[in-house]
Design an enzyme around this catalytic site. Sequence first.
Site, mmCIF file in Angstrom:
data_model
loop_
_atom_site.group_PDB
_atom_site.id
_atom_site.type_symbol
_atom_site.label_atom_id
_atom_site.label_comp_id
_atom_site.label_asym_id
_atom_site.label_seq_id
_atom_site.Cartn_x
_atom_site.Cartn_y
_atom_site.Cartn_z
ATOM 1 N N TYR A 1 36.109 31.193 44.171
ATOM 2 C CA TYR A 1 36.742 31.520 45.373
ATOM 3 C C TYR A 1 36.471 32.690 45.900
ATOM 4 O O TYR A 1 36.115 33.635 45.002
ATOM 5 C CB TYR A 1 38.417 31.686 45.005
ATOM 6 C CG TYR A 1 39.319 30.406 45.040
ATOM 7 C CD1 TYR A 1 39.012 29.682 46.056
ATOM 8 C CD2 TYR A 1 40.256 30.191 44.110
ATOM 9 C CE1 TYR A 1 40.026 28.431 46.268
ATOM 10 C CE2 TYR A 1 41.031 29.078 44.444
ATOM 11 C CZ TYR A 1 40.760 28.203 45.399
ATOM 12 O OH TYR A 1 41.740 27.185 45.370
ATOM 13 N N ASP B 1 30.240 9.657 44.139
ATOM 14 C CA ASP B 1 29.142 9.407 42.813
ATOM 15 C C ASP B 1 28.046 8.377 43.288
ATOM 16 O O ASP B 1 26.841 8.527 43.120
ATOM 17 C CB ASP B 1 29.663 8.618 41.681
ATOM 18 C CG ASP B 1 30.806 9.807 41.017
ATOM 19 O OD1 ASP B 1 30.688 11.141 41.274
ATOM 20 O OD2 ASP B 1 31.438 9.260 40.250
ATOM 21 N N GLU C 1 46.286 38.531 48.046
ATOM 22 C CA GLU C 1 45.775 37.367 47.377
ATOM 23 C C GLU C 1 46.039 37.398 45.972
ATOM 24 O O GLU C 1 46.652 38.210 45.191
ATOM 25 C CB GLU C 1 44.327 37.785 47.543
ATOM 26 C CG GLU C 1 43.734 38.015 48.917
ATOM 27 C CD GLU C 1 42.147 38.811 48.812
ATOM 28 O OE1 GLU C 1 41.867 38.910 47.861
ATOM 29 O OE2 GLU C 1 41.709 39.120 49.925
ATOM 30 N N CYS D 1 35.230 63.492 6.890
ATOM 31 C CA CYS D 1 34.373 64.473 6.349
ATOM 32 C C CYS D 1 35.243 65.342 5.386
ATOM 33 O O CYS D 1 34.437 66.234 5.185
ATOM 34 C CB CYS D 1 33.758 65.080 7.460
ATOM 35 S SG CYS D 1 34.486 66.310 8.500
ATOM 36 N N CYS E 1 30.505 66.347 10.835
ATOM 37 C CA CYS E 1 31.758 65.057 10.743
ATOM 38 C C CYS E 1 30.661 63.920 11.112
ATOM 39 O O CYS E 1 30.492 63.438 12.149
ATOM 40 C CB CYS E 1 32.766 65.118 11.483
ATOM 41 S SG CYS E 1 33.652 63.692 11.161
ATOM 42 N N CYS F 1 39.484 66.983 14.278
ATOM 43 C CA CYS F 1 38.832 67.260 13.182
ATOM 44 C C CYS F 1 37.589 68.529 13.452
ATOM 45 O O CYS F 1 37.105 68.506 14.586
ATOM 46 C CB CYS F 1 37.741 66.244 12.845
ATOM 47 S SG CYS F 1 36.431 66.364 11.686
ATOM 48 N N LYS G 1 45.400 37.033 42.077
ATOM 49 C CA LYS G 1 44.248 37.753 41.343
ATOM 50 C C LYS G 1 43.943 36.988 40.501
ATOM 51 O O LYS G 1 44.744 36.720 39.135
ATOM 52 C CB LYS G 1 44.823 39.012 40.820
ATOM 53 C CG LYS G 1 43.668 40.094 40.004
ATOM 54 C CD LYS G 1 44.017 41.382 39.844
ATOM 55 C CE LYS G 1 43.035 42.038 39.208
ATOM 56 N NZ LYS G 1 42.269 41.508 37.967
ATOM 57 N N LYS H 1 50.028 43.831 38.651
ATOM 58 C CA LYS H 1 49.868 42.934 37.620
ATOM 59 C C LYS H 1 51.070 42.473 36.984
ATOM 60 O O LYS H 1 52.169 43.123 37.328
ATOM 61 C CB LYS H 1 49.163 43.820 36.345
ATOM 62 C CG LYS H 1 47.731 44.490 36.791
ATOM 63 C CD LYS H 1 46.904 43.088 36.543
ATOM 64 C CE LYS H 1 45.352 43.768 36.249
ATOM 65 N NZ LYS H 1 44.935 44.055 34.971
ATOM 66 N N CYS I 1 40.364 65.978 7.514
ATOM 67 C CA CYS I 1 39.589 64.701 8.366
ATOM 68 C C CYS I 1 39.331 63.599 7.306
ATOM 69 O O CYS I 1 38.830 63.758 6.279
ATOM 70 C CB CYS I 1 38.184 65.196 9.041
ATOM 71 S SG CYS I 1 37.301 63.696 9.518
ATOM 72 N N ASP J 1 41.827 35.495 37.127
ATOM 73 C CA ASP J 1 41.437 35.929 35.879
ATOM 74 C C ASP J 1 40.000 35.201 35.712
ATOM 75 O O ASP J 1 40.169 34.206 34.784
ATOM 76 C CB ASP J 1 42.354 35.661 34.821
ATOM 77 C CG ASP J 1 42.348 36.929 33.723
ATOM 78 O OD1 ASP J 1 41.511 37.868 34.082
ATOM 79 O OD2 ASP J 1 43.221 36.709 32.791
#
Length: 675
Positions: free
Chosen positions: A228, A38, A114, A414, A435, A429, A116, A317, A411, A118
Amino acid sequence: MNRSEAEVRVGQLRAQIERHDYQYYVLDEPTIPDAEYDHLMRELQALERAFPELVTSESPTQRVGGEPLEGFTEVRHRTPMLSLANAFSAEEIEQFHDRVIRGLEVEHVDYVAEPKLDGVAIALHYRDGRLQQAATRGDGNTGEDVTSNARTIAAIPLRLKNGDADRSWPARLEVRGEVYMPLAGFEAYNELARREGRKEFVNPRNAAAGSLRQLDPRLTAQRPLAFYAYALLAGDAMPPSHYEALRLLQEWGLPVNPEVRRVRDAASCLGFYEDMAARRAELPYDIDGVVFKVDRLEQQETLGFVSRAPRWAIAQKFPAQEVVTHLLGVDVQVGRTGALTPVARLEPVFVGGVTVTNATLHNLDEIHRKDVRVGDWVVVRRAGDVIPEVVSVVPERREGELPEFEMPAACPVCGSAVERVEGEAVFRCTGGLFCPAQRIRSILHFASRKALDIEGLGEKLVVQLVETGMVHSVADLYRLERDDLVGLERMGEKSTDNLLAQLERSKTPVLDRLLYALGIREVGEVTATALARHFGTLEAIGAAGEEDLVDVPDVGPVVASHVHAFFQESHNLEILEQLQDAGLRWQPLEGPEGEQPLADQTWVLTGALGMPRARAKNLLEALGARVTGSVSARTTVVLAGAEAGSKLRKAEKLGIDILDEDAFLELLEQHGVSL
Ligand code: 9MJ
C-alpha cells in the site's frame, strides 16, 4: 501468427492484464475469475516464448524474479525516510493536535487518517512512468536496493497508468509505502512450511521483511507480498494536499488503503482510532495502530520536523500486549558509559508474536517502586518494536518471603566500584575503559550501523577480541591483521577478508558519523550532525570551549560539558591520533560549496582498483553520487580499474564517460577529499 500480429496481441494482453491488476490490487474489485486471468497470462507467456524479442522488462510475465544477487547495494535516500512519533493514549493525540493548532495559528485542521500497517517501508522510484528503483528504509538515510525483489510484487506497478490527461505523472517521482504480507498468505505459507518441515515465520511483519530481503528474487516472487502506498514525493508536481496526493497515486495505478479517510480535529481522529481498533480483527492484514497526518502540504511545511520525525504526523499505537510469566533472575548489564541496567531473566513466554526471555527493569528505583523480586510472577509488556518491559508483579502469587533486589557494590564485569551520581537514577561502574564491558560496548557502538557501519564486527567477535587482549580501543581495530583473525571462533577466511574490507571502507567516515561513533556522552546522531555542521572540522570541535558549544542548536550546558571534557581527556586524544595514524580520514559533511558536488550522478565501478572497491564507493557516496552495479543509459560515469571487462565495453558502446583511477583520485582531490 506472424511477428507483427504477435506484437499487436502482446500489447493487448499486457494492457488487459495491467487493467485486471489495477481492478484487483487498487480498486479491490476484480472483474474476471482467477482462471481467466491465468489464461491471459499463459497466452502472453506463450507468445513471448515464440517471439523472445517482444519481451520487455515491464511485461507482467517478468515478475517471476531475475538472477540471484551477491549482496544488496546501498541506496542513499535523497529525502530521508522519516520515522513517526508515537502516541499511546487519547490524551497524547489531543496534545499533538494542540501543538499543531498553536503552530499553525488556526482553529481547525484537516488530517488524513490511515491504518498503520506492520510491514516494511519501501521507496519506489519511477522514471518516465517506469519502475526504476526500489529501496528499503534502512536507517532512514541509506537503505538497500531491492529493485529485483520489488518487481516481483504484483501490487507494485511496473508501469504507471496515465491518469486523467491534466493529472498525469511527472517524469520523476518517488512513492513510499509499506510492503506487507496479508494474513491469509502468511497462514497459507506457514501451513505449507509446516507440512514440508521448513521453518515457519513468527509473524507477518518478519515474513514481509525476510521475503523482501531475499538475495534470490525468485524466492521473493513465491511469497505472497502486497503493498500500500502512503506518500508521494514529486517536487513541483505535488498537489496541495496529502489526500489529493493519495488520490493521484491511485489514479496512476498504485494501491492506496481503502480505509484512508480525511478527518477534522482531534475528536474525529480519535473516532477513526476507535473504529479501526474495533475492526482490527476483521482486517485482512496486521495493523499496529493508526497514523494521522496534517493534510495540507503548506501546513506540513510550516510545522517542519523535530530531529527525525515530522511535527505534522503522529502514530497512535494500539495498546501493548501483556502476559504473565515467572521472574527467574535479574542480570546486571554494563553499558557503554558504565551505566548498570538490571535485566529480567524470564521463563520464556510468547507475546505479540515473539518469544520473550529478557525484559528491561529500567533501574533500581523502578524495581523498588514496583516491588519486583526474583521469584515473583510478573506482568511483561511488549508494544510493537519497543523493548519488552516488566510492568508490575502479581502480588497474590508471591510465595513466602523473597529478598529485595539490590544493585551490586562492585561492577559485575570488572569489579571496580559502582557509584551513584547524586540526584540520578543511574548506577555506574567507575572502571571506564578498564572495564571490558564498557570497552566491548564502545567498540560495538563505534561499529554500529549509524556510526561507522562496520559489518561483521558483531558481539561474539568483539568479546573475543577484547577478552584475548587483541583490541583495547577502537584504534586497535585497524591494526588487526589477517593472521590474527583467521582462527578466532567463527572466523573463516571469507569472513576475515570481508571484515578487513569493511574496516578499510570505514576509514573515510563523514564527520558527523565519526563524532557519533566516538560515543561522547549525550551526543546522539542529531547532536553529532549539528556539531559537525556548526564547526565543520573535528579540530574545531575539539578546540571549542563550553561557551562556543552551547551556540550550536540542540546543545545545552550538559552536552557542552561532556563534549568539552571528552576532548580534554588525554586518553581520548591518543585514540584520535592513533585512528589518524591508522589512516582514518573523516570527510566534510557536505561538499565545499555546502552541497554534494556529485549529487544526481550515477557511478559504476569495475575492474581492479588500487583501493578497495568498497572504499571508492564510500567516497563517491560522501560526495553525493549513487553507486550501482550495472551499466545502463542512466549511468553517468564508469570508473574502470585494471582489467575491466564487459561493463567497460558496454559503457564505451553507450558513450558513457569513463574515468581511470588516476583521474578519479584527481577528482577526489578537487572536491577536497584527502586520502
Ligand atoms: C504505515 N506503516 O502504514 C506511514 N504508515 O508516513 C503509514 N507509515 C508513514 N504512513 C510517514 N500509513 C512516515 C511513515
